[in-house]
Design a protein around this motif. Structure first.
Motif, PDB file in Angstrom:
ATOM      1  N   GLU A  69       0.831  -1.210   0.000  1.00 34.19           N
ATOM      2  CA  GLU A  69       0.000   0.000   0.000  1.00 34.19           C
ATOM      3  C   GLU A  69       0.867   1.262   0.000  1.00 34.19           C
ATOM      4  OE1 GLU A  69      -3.116   2.244   2.927  1.00 34.19           O
ATOM      5  OE2 GLU A  69      -3.282   0.073   2.739  1.00 34.19           O
ATOM      6  N   LEU A  70       1.910   1.261   0.805  1.00 35.21           N
ATOM      7  CA  LEU A  70       2.812   2.412   0.832  1.00 35.21           C
ATOM      8  C   LEU A  70       3.464   2.637  -0.526  1.00 35.21           C
ATOM      9  CD1 LEU A  70       4.506   1.880   4.311  1.00 35.21           C
ATOM     10  CD2 LEU A  70       2.829   3.648   3.699  1.00 35.21           C
ATOM     11  N   LEU A  71       3.838   1.551  -1.191  1.00 34.17           N
ATOM     12  CA  LEU A  71       4.442   1.665  -2.517  1.00 34.17           C
ATOM     13  C   LEU A  71       3.432   2.208  -3.529  1.00 34.17           C
ATOM     14  CD1 LEU A  71       6.879   1.306  -4.329  1.00 34.17           C
ATOM     15  CD2 LEU A  71       6.238  -1.112  -4.589  1.00 34.17           C
ATOM     16  N   ARG A  72       2.214   1.705  -3.505  1.00 31.82           N
ATOM     17  CA  ARG A  72       1.172   2.233  -4.409  1.00 31.82           C
ATOM     18  C   ARG A  72       0.963   3.729  -4.177  1.00 31.82           C
ATOM     19  NH1 ARG A  72      -1.282  -2.541  -3.015  1.00 31.82           N
ATOM     20  NH2 ARG A  72      -2.640  -1.528  -1.497  1.00 31.82           N
ATOM     21  N   ASP A  73       0.902   4.131  -2.906  1.00 32.83           N
ATOM     22  CA  ASP A  73       0.734   5.553  -2.583  1.00 32.83           C
ATOM     23  C   ASP A  73       1.903   6.375  -3.101  1.00 32.83           C
ATOM     24  OD1 ASP A  73      -1.630   4.857  -1.306  1.00 32.83           O
ATOM     25  OD2 ASP A  73      -0.818   5.110   0.730  1.00 32.83           O
ATOM     26  N   ALA A  74       3.118   5.843  -2.987  1.00 31.57           N
ATOM     27  CA  ALA A  74       4.306   6.569  -3.450  1.00 31.57           C
ATOM     28  C   ALA A  74       4.303   6.709  -4.977  1.00 31.57           C
ATOM     29  CB  ALA A  74       5.577   5.868  -2.975  1.00 31.57           C
ATOM     30  N   VAL A  75       3.883   5.674  -5.686  1.00 36.85           N
ATOM     31  CA  VAL A  75       3.798   5.766  -7.146  1.00 36.85           C
ATOM     32  C   VAL A  75       2.798   6.851  -7.528  1.00 36.85           C
ATOM     33  CG1 VAL A  75       3.109   4.561  -9.260  1.00 36.85           C
ATOM     34  CG2 VAL A  75       4.574   3.410  -7.582  1.00 36.85           C
ATOM     35  N   ALA A  76       1.669   6.889  -6.855  1.00 41.14           N
ATOM     36  CA  ALA A  76       0.668   7.926  -7.131  1.00 41.14           C
ATOM     37  C   ALA A  76       1.221   9.312  -6.815  1.00 41.14           C
ATOM     38  CB  ALA A  76      -0.605   7.658  -6.332  1.00 41.14           C
ATOM     39  N   LYS A  77       1.942   9.432  -5.713  1.00 39.97           N
ATOM     40  CA  LYS A  77       2.481  10.729  -5.291  1.00 39.97           C
ATOM     41  C   LYS A  77       3.598  11.213  -6.215  1.00 39.97           C
ATOM     42  CE  LYS A  77       4.746  13.020  -1.386  1.00 39.97           C
ATOM     43  NZ  LYS A  77       5.132  12.907   0.027  1.00 39.97           N
ATOM     44  N   TYR A  78       4.528  10.321  -6.560  1.00 41.38           N
ATOM     45  CA  TYR A  78       5.719  10.712  -7.315  1.00 41.38           C
ATOM     46  C   TYR A  78       5.598  10.513  -8.817  1.00 41.38           C
ATOM     47  CZ  TYR A  78       7.793  11.039  -2.710  1.00 41.38           C
ATOM     48  OH  TYR A  78       8.063  11.387  -1.402  1.00 41.38           O
ATOM     49  N   GLY A  79       4.540   9.838  -9.279  1.00 43.45           N
ATOM     50  CA  GLY A  79       4.266   9.754 -10.708  1.00 43.45           C
ATOM     51  C   GLY A  79       4.902   8.606 -11.457  1.00 43.45           C
ATOM     52  N   SER A  80       5.771   7.844 -10.816  1.00 40.96           N
ATOM     53  CA  SER A  80       6.390   6.708 -11.499  1.00 40.96           C
ATOM     54  C   SER A  80       6.955   5.737 -10.471  1.00 40.96           C
ATOM     55  CB  SER A  80       7.520   7.160 -12.431  1.00 40.96           C
ATOM     56  OG  SER A  80       8.645   7.596 -11.682  1.00 40.96           O
ATOM     57  N   GLU A  81       7.100   4.474 -10.881  1.00 39.97           N
ATOM     58  CA  GLU A  81       7.716   3.483 -10.008  1.00 39.97           C
ATOM     59  C   GLU A  81       9.175   3.828  -9.729  1.00 39.97           C
ATOM     60  OE1 GLU A  81       7.219  -0.532 -11.344  1.00 39.97           O
ATOM     61  OE2 GLU A  81       5.041  -0.325 -11.475  1.00 39.97           O
ATOM     62  N   GLU A  82       9.849   4.379 -10.745  1.00 41.54           N
ATOM     63  CA  GLU A  82      11.263   4.725 -10.587  1.00 41.54           C
ATOM     64  C   GLU A  82      11.463   5.793  -9.516  1.00 41.54           C
ATOM     65  OE1 GLU A  82       9.664   4.666 -13.621  1.00 41.54           O
ATOM     66  OE2 GLU A  82      10.439   2.664 -14.116  1.00 41.54           O
ATOM     67  N   GLU A  83      10.643   6.825  -9.545  1.00 37.25           N
ATOM     68  CA  GLU A  83      10.771   7.890  -8.551  1.00 37.25           C
ATOM     69  C   GLU A  83      10.310   7.415  -7.180  1.00 37.25           C
ATOM     70  OE1 GLU A  83      11.996  11.526  -7.046  1.00 37.25           O
ATOM     71  OE2 GLU A  83      12.457  10.585  -8.962  1.00 37.25           O
ATOM     72  N   ALA A  84       9.245   6.638  -7.136  1.00 40.46           N
ATOM     73  CA  ALA A  84       8.747   6.100  -5.864  1.00 40.46           C
ATOM     74  C   ALA A  84       9.811   5.231  -5.193  1.00 40.46           C
ATOM     75  CB  ALA A  84       7.468   5.306  -6.097  1.00 40.46           C
ATOM     76  N   ALA A  85      10.604   4.526  -5.981  1.00 41.00           N
ATOM     77  CA  ALA A  85      11.637   3.630  -5.440  1.00 41.00           C
ATOM     78  C   ALA A  85      12.705   4.383  -4.654  1.00 41.00           C
ATOM     79  CB  ALA A  85      12.291   2.836  -6.576  1.00 41.00           C
ATOM     80  N   ARG A  86      12.793   5.691  -4.830  1.00 43.93           N
ATOM     81  CA  ARG A  86      13.730   6.494  -4.042  1.00 43.93           C
ATOM     82  C   ARG A  86      13.273   6.605  -2.587  1.00 43.93           C
ATOM     83  NH1 ARG A  86      14.422  11.843  -5.260  1.00 43.93           N
ATOM     84  NH2 ARG A  86      16.397  11.652  -4.186  1.00 43.93           N
ATOM     85  N   TRP A  87      11.993   6.252  -2.322  1.00 44.16           N
ATOM     86  CA  TRP A  87      11.416   6.450  -0.996  1.00 44.16           C
ATOM     87  C   TRP A  87      10.799   5.202  -0.391  1.00 44.16           C
ATOM     88  CZ3 TRP A  87      12.917  10.925   0.852  1.00 44.16           C
ATOM     89  CH2 TRP A  87      13.252  11.926  -0.061  1.00 44.16           C
ATOM     90  N   VAL A  88      10.310   4.289  -1.213  1.00 38.75           N
ATOM     91  CA  VAL A  88       9.582   3.121  -0.696  1.00 38.75           C
ATOM     92  C   VAL A  88      10.030   1.869  -1.445  1.00 38.75           C
ATOM     93  CG1 VAL A  88       7.305   2.106  -0.303  1.00 38.75           C
ATOM     94  CG2 VAL A  88       7.579   4.582  -0.163  1.00 38.75           C
ATOM     95  N   ALA A  89      10.403   0.850  -0.694  1.00 32.72           N
ATOM     96  CA  ALA A  89      10.830  -0.424  -1.276  1.00 32.72           C
ATOM     97  C   ALA A  89       9.627  -1.323  -1.558  1.00 32.72           C
ATOM     98  CB  ALA A  89      11.780  -1.135  -0.319  1.00 32.72           C
ATOM     99  N   THR A  90       9.869  -2.335  -2.345  1.00 32.80           N
ATOM    100  CA  THR A  90       8.849  -3.359  -2.575  1.00 32.80           C
ATOM    101  C   THR A  90       8.752  -4.237  -1.329  1.00 32.80           C
ATOM    102  OG1 THR A  90      10.384  -4.999  -3.443  1.00 32.80           O
ATOM    103  CG2 THR A  90       9.455  -3.424  -5.039  1.00 32.80           C
ATOM    104  N   PRO A  91       7.662  -4.969  -1.162  1.00 32.20           N
ATOM    105  CA  PRO A  91       7.575  -5.889  -0.019  1.00 32.20           C
ATOM    106  C   PRO A  91       8.697  -6.933  -0.025  1.00 32.20           C
ATOM    107  CG  PRO A  91       5.418  -5.594  -1.000  1.00 32.20           C
ATOM    108  CD  PRO A  91       6.399  -4.916  -1.911  1.00 32.20           C
ATOM    109  N   GLU A  92       9.157  -7.302  -1.199  1.00 31.84           N
ATOM    110  CA  GLU A  92      10.212  -8.311  -1.313  1.00 31.84           C
ATOM    111  C   GLU A  92      11.580  -7.789  -0.882  1.00 31.84           C
ATOM    112  OE1 GLU A  92       6.800  -9.004  -3.686  1.00 31.84           O
ATOM    113  OE2 GLU A  92       8.231  -7.393  -4.014  1.00 31.84           O
ATOM    114  N   THR A  93      11.795  -6.487  -0.985  1.00 32.91           N
ATOM    115  CA  THR A  93      13.117  -5.924  -0.657  1.00 32.91           C
ATOM    116  C   THR A  93      13.121  -5.054   0.592  1.00 32.91           C
ATOM    117  OG1 THR A  93      12.775  -4.010  -2.116  1.00 32.91           O
ATOM    118  CG2 THR A  93      13.854  -5.946  -3.091  1.00 32.91           C
ATOM    119  N   SER A  94      11.960  -4.750   1.127  1.00 31.97           N
ATOM    120  CA  SER A  94      11.870  -3.831   2.264  1.00 31.97           C
ATOM    121  C   SER A  94      12.509  -4.392   3.534  1.00 31.97           C
ATOM    122  CB  SER A  94      10.409  -3.503   2.550  1.00 31.97           C
ATOM    123  OG  SER A  94      10.301  -2.760   3.751  1.00 31.97           O
ATOM    124  N   GLN A  95      13.379  -3.622   4.129  1.00 32.89           N
ATOM    125  CA  GLN A  95      13.960  -3.979   5.412  1.00 32.89           C
ATOM    126  C   GLN A  95      12.915  -3.858   6.527  1.00 32.89           C
ATOM    127  OE1 GLN A  95      17.194  -5.308   5.675  1.00 32.89           O
ATOM    128  NE2 GLN A  95      16.724  -5.345   3.492  1.00 32.89           N
TER     129      GLN A  95
END
Length: 155
Positions: A69-95
């Protein structure tokens, strides 16, 4: 099904209200953290209290659904998966999903940890996230500019 899976993260997903500290085991966000990380956080927090500083947990352990959910919100906020990845990891990679990371709140605590955290093995990992700490007992001599530079975040 957790509430994060249907849109509203719950306590069981790792959501925390304001005021939760590193000593609040009633919250899975704290209780589900790696035990070594909790031990280091509590030692540092106890010492910081002597300086009048409290470590609040803005986020700790998170369920995979909450992380998604946090990742989906970040994609909506930042406009792309690439930009969202600067702030939110995927569930598979999140510490956070692994219970290996904590986001500490208020500025006094972040300042205290920036100065003293390494003494406890608590290290800021990302330059763009001064609130994000992980346990690195062998020390951490550098920071990644953001999560996209962290080899652990590569899919």
């Amino acid at each position: 099904m957790t509430r994060a899976a249907i849109g509203a993260p719950s306590k069981d997903d790792g959501a925390v209200p304001a005021g939760v500290t590193v000593f609040d085991d009633d919250y899975p966000a704290v209780a589900n953290l790696d035990p070594a990380l909790v031990t280091a956080l509590r030692k540092a927090a106890s010492d910081a209290l002597e300086d009048g500083v409290t470590f609040y947990v803005n986020s700790g352990w998170r369920s995979p659904a909450y992380q998604s959910e946090l990742l989906r919100d970040a994609v909506a906020k930042y406009g792309s998966e690439e930009e969202a990845a600067r702030w939110v990891a995927t569930p598979e990679t999140s510490q956070h999903v692994r219970g290996a990371a904590v986001d500490i709140g208020h500025s006094e605590a972040k300042t205290w940890l920036a100065e003293h955290g390494a003494e406890y093995g608590l290290c800021q990992i990302y330059r763009n996230e001064p609130w994000h700490y992980e346990l690195r007992p062998d020390g951490w001599t550098g920071m990644y500019p953001d999560p996209t530079h962290d080899p652990r975040m590569q899919r």
